[in-house]
Design an enzyme around this catalytic site. Sequence first.
Site, PDB file in Angstrom:
ATOM      1  N   HIS A  46       4.842  -0.210   3.954  1.00  0.00           N
ATOM      2  CA  HIS A  46       4.474  -1.133   4.706  1.00  0.00           C
ATOM      3  C   HIS A  46       5.348  -1.488   5.943  1.00  0.00           C
ATOM      4  O   HIS A  46       4.861  -2.345   6.828  1.00  0.00           O
ATOM      5  CB  HIS A  46       4.866  -2.509   3.656  1.00  0.00           C
ATOM      6  CG  HIS A  46       3.422  -2.470   2.528  1.00  0.00           C
ATOM      7  ND1 HIS A  46       2.196  -2.467   2.817  1.00  0.00           N
ATOM      8  CD2 HIS A  46       3.825  -2.510   1.292  1.00  0.00           C
ATOM      9  CE1 HIS A  46       1.531  -2.570   1.680  1.00  0.00           C
ATOM     10  NE2 HIS A  46       2.635  -2.432   0.559  1.00  0.00           N
ATOM     11  N   GLU A 147       3.629  -1.999 -10.648  1.00  0.00           N
ATOM     12  CA  GLU A 147       3.164  -3.211  -9.774  1.00  0.00           C
ATOM     13  C   GLU A 147       1.544  -3.097  -9.588  1.00  0.00           C
ATOM     14  O   GLU A 147       0.977  -3.694  -9.164  1.00  0.00           O
ATOM     15  CB  GLU A 147       3.571  -3.041  -8.415  1.00  0.00           C
ATOM     16  CG  GLU A 147       3.455  -1.760  -7.374  1.00  0.00           C
ATOM     17  CD  GLU A 147       4.213  -1.856  -6.020  1.00  0.00           C
ATOM     18  OE1 GLU A 147       4.283  -2.945  -5.534  1.00  0.00           O
ATOM     19  OE2 GLU A 147       4.098  -0.781  -5.495  1.00  0.00           O
ATOM     20  N   ASP A 173       2.621  -7.346  -5.422  1.00  0.00           N
ATOM     21  CA  ASP A 173       1.679  -6.549  -6.024  1.00  0.00           C
ATOM     22  C   ASP A 173       1.680  -6.804  -7.539  1.00  0.00           C
ATOM     23  O   ASP A 173       0.530  -6.946  -8.092  1.00  0.00           O
ATOM     24  CB  ASP A 173       1.788  -4.998  -5.803  1.00  0.00           C
ATOM     25  CG  ASP A 173       1.204  -4.767  -4.510  1.00  0.00           C
ATOM     26  OD1 ASP A 173       0.269  -4.949  -3.883  1.00  0.00           O
ATOM     27  OD2 ASP A 173       2.169  -3.891  -3.702  1.00  0.00           O
TER      28      ASP A 173
HETATM   29  C1  3PY Z   1       5.662  -5.495  -3.765  1.00  0.00           C
HETATM   30  O1  3PY Z   1       6.066  -6.901  -3.444  1.00  0.00           O
HETATM   31  O2  3PY Z   1       4.605  -5.571  -4.181  1.00  0.00           O
HETATM   32  C2  3PY Z   1       6.430  -4.628  -2.904  1.00  0.00           C
HETATM   33  O3  3PY Z   1       6.069  -3.632  -2.865  1.00  0.00           O
HETATM   34  C3  3PY Z   1       7.851  -4.901  -2.185  1.00  0.00           C
HETATM   35  O4  3PY Z   1       7.827  -4.202  -1.046  1.00  0.00           O
HETATM   36 MG    MG Z   2       3.953  -3.493  -3.581  1.00  0.00          MG
END
Ligand code: 3PY
Ligand code: MG
Length: 268
Positions: A46, A147, A173
């Site tokens: 990101h 995630e 996520d």
């Molecule tokens: C998230 O919060 O999903 C992340 O990957 C943090 O960078």
């Molecule tokens: Mg993430």
Amino acid sequence: MRLNKVKQIWREGKPAVGAWLSIPSGFSAEVMAHTGVDWLCIDMQHGCIDYSDVVPMLTAISTTDVTPFVRVPWNEPSVIMKVLDAGAYGVIVPMVSNKEEAEKAVAACRYPPSGMRSNGPNRALLYGGADYQKHSDKEMACVVMIETVEGIEKMEEIISTPGVDAAYIGPTDLALALGLAPVMDNDDPKHVATVNKMLEICKKHNVVAGIHTGSSKFTQRYIDQGFQMVMLVADRSAMSSYVKAEAARLSGWTPQSKTGTATTSNGY
Ligand code: 3PY
Ligand code: MG
């Protein structure tokens, strides 16, 4: 070979606190490396960062003994191998959802016969030492992110995959996967229960638990709980929140720009 200091901290049962790099600059990476954190992660997923940015950023971090990680954009072996060749001492692999994906990430980090990493540690040799290939399987950290909906369901098979050094939660996520708003420092009971479950499974399998935070309050909370890889602050939020806080202390001045009000306070 230069040892991985973060892996050493983990073996001693201590927490390693890190920071995040989203800005494509060797200079800002060097500034962050001089803040005293244990590790830095260059974010190719990101962050505004490509491979040609990663190399000078790794070189800049090498001016200190901070351990360099790279978050790759995806679980793609060629990218994992390239960042390790450039001298990253660990990779953070996003959205790993099952055992097969975890095995794929691990294999990209290890040379045959343990894995499928191709030989060519161009900058890694300069950083790690002439005997790099002999010891690197042991020193490179393979960190998989949990995630996704499937990853939550299958967290135990991911965490128990041989060769996984740490499982790292992306809180926003994770929140989306749980049907919640993508808030970083999250107190929602569903989020808290999932984070706690992951920590428990990591402890059961002797795997390091990691998590991203948006404030020292949550960094401290997770350290106290037993997380050993905790992200304290990202370069862009450090820059933005410091300038905003200092500007807010001024009197006798009316800001003409409205830009600052557009920044969210949920960690992103
Ligand atoms: C998230 O919060 O999903 C992340 O990957 C943090 O960078
Ligand atoms: Mg993430």
